[in-house]
Write an enzyme that holds these catalytic residues in place. Structure first.
Site, PDB file in Angstrom:
ATOM      1  N   GLU A  63     -49.430  52.040 -10.257  1.00 35.66           N
ATOM      2  CA  GLU A  63     -51.112  52.368 -10.610  1.00 35.66           C
ATOM      3  C   GLU A  63     -50.987  53.686 -10.527  1.00 35.66           C
ATOM      4  O   GLU A  63     -50.749  54.177 -10.134  1.00 35.66           O
ATOM      5  CB  GLU A  63     -52.198  52.262  -9.281  1.00 35.66           C
ATOM      6  CG  GLU A  63     -52.894  50.841  -9.823  1.00 35.66           C
ATOM      7  CD  GLU A  63     -52.247  49.430  -8.484  1.00 35.66           C
ATOM      8  OE1 GLU A  63     -52.751  48.670  -8.980  1.00 35.66           O
ATOM      9  OE2 GLU A  63     -51.510  49.754  -8.023  1.00 35.66           O
ATOM     10  N   THR A  64     -51.614  54.392 -11.584  1.00 39.20           N
ATOM     11  CA  THR A  64     -51.670  55.494 -11.685  1.00 39.20           C
ATOM     12  C   THR A  64     -53.810  55.897 -11.442  1.00 39.20           C
ATOM     13  O   THR A  64     -54.345  54.935 -11.911  1.00 39.20           O
ATOM     14  CB  THR A  64     -52.119  55.627 -12.956  1.00 39.20           C
ATOM     15  OG1 THR A  64     -50.145  56.137 -12.924  1.00 39.20           O
ATOM     16  CG2 THR A  64     -51.767  57.684 -13.405  1.00 39.20           C
TER      17      THR A  64
END
Length: 291
Positions: A63-64
């Site tokens: 995830e970012t």
């Protein structure tokens, strides 16, 4: 970011840029735990979704996280969103921990940070030793009959299956023992086709009662572009009530037995679950494109 500008030569060649960090969460050392991209936006709204997704795909981590400050919100100081390389998710623990770590270590925020996100209001408090505590909604577990194809998909006999509610959306699968969890080599295409968001949280008791953790897990989310998530904070909002009901304690520690591995300390407080861990910034650089 606020109060930060690109080096002059970079700005001259590429134009405006943003500061981006890679943070390893639920670990106290680099190259362990779960890595997350963190981009703090110096604006009062999010850029278009297509740009956010492109950045997350370029970063290529589970995830970012993207966050921007909010003004006038009665319950939140920052708005927060999370993207895998292929899609936006409703809730992400490790990238929230990573974002809180960046906010605290850079001085952009102090004390308890309040985020507004798809899954509601989330809080992150920090201690002097760098330990962070997330306050997340507890997953509403619902026991279901094991889908006929699930044992073949994960490659192990299944003891029980629970749905985890809309924020997580994965199936929580109990298997016989830690050895089984560690040996899993699931058919990822079959996992992605299961009647969930396209993923499973597989869990069991430790084989060694003196191991230092109360349960073990692994998480496979191929339906959202993550073959195996190294250490999944959000999954522990389902694991905490699942194991608390069986073990009789509200405070437990989970070990996620991925190749990177990580410990998540949990405390069940009714409809809220506290997740505790530490984080380490490993990369601090410049994103040479802006929305």
């Amino acid at each position: 970011m606020a109060n930060w500008t690109c080096q002059a030569v970079v700005h001259d060649v590429y134009g405006p840029c943003m500061r981006i960090r890679i943070v390893d969460a639920f670990t106290d050392r680099p190259f362990a735990g779960n890595p997350a991209g963190v981009l703090l936006l110096d604006m009062d709204s999010f850029p278009e979704d297509r740009w956010l997704q492109q950045v997350a795909a370029e970063v290529g981590l589970p995830e970012t996280a993207f966050a921007h400050p909010v003004a006038g919100h009665p319950d939140a100081d920052w708005a927060l969103r999370w993207f895998t390389p292929t899609s936006e998710v409703n809730m992400c623990g490790h990238a929230t921990l990573a974002t809180a770590h960046v906010l605290h270590t850079t001085g952009a925020a102090t004390g308890t940070i309040r985020f507004t996100a798809r899954s509601g209001i989330l809080r992150a408090g920090g201690a002097e030793d760098g330990t962070l505590t997330l306050d997340f909604p507890t997953a509403p577990l619902h026991a279901v009959a094991p889908p006929a194809e699930i044992a073949a998909a994960i490659g192990a006999e299944v003891l029980s299956v629970h749905e985890t509610g809309p924020d997580i959306g994965e199936l929580l699968v109990e298997v016989a023992d830690e050895k089984t969890v560690r040996a899993l080599a699931p058919d990822l295409a079959a996992v992605a086709a299961l009647p969930s968001r396209g993923g499973v949280i597989v869990t069991a008791r430790p084989d060694d009662p003196t191991a230092g953790y109360d349960f073990v897990s692994r998480c496979f989310f191929p339906g959202i572009g993550i073959d195996e998530d190294p250490v999944t904070g959000a999954a522990h909002t389902a694991l905490a009530p699942f194991w608390s009901a069986r073990l009789g304690g509200s405070t437990l520690t989970g070990f996620q037995a991925s190749a990177r591995g990580g410990l998540v300390r949990t405390e069940l407080r009714g409809d809220r679950t506290l997740l505790q861990g530490t984080a380490v910034t490993v990369i601090d650089g410049e994103l040479l494109t802006t929305p």
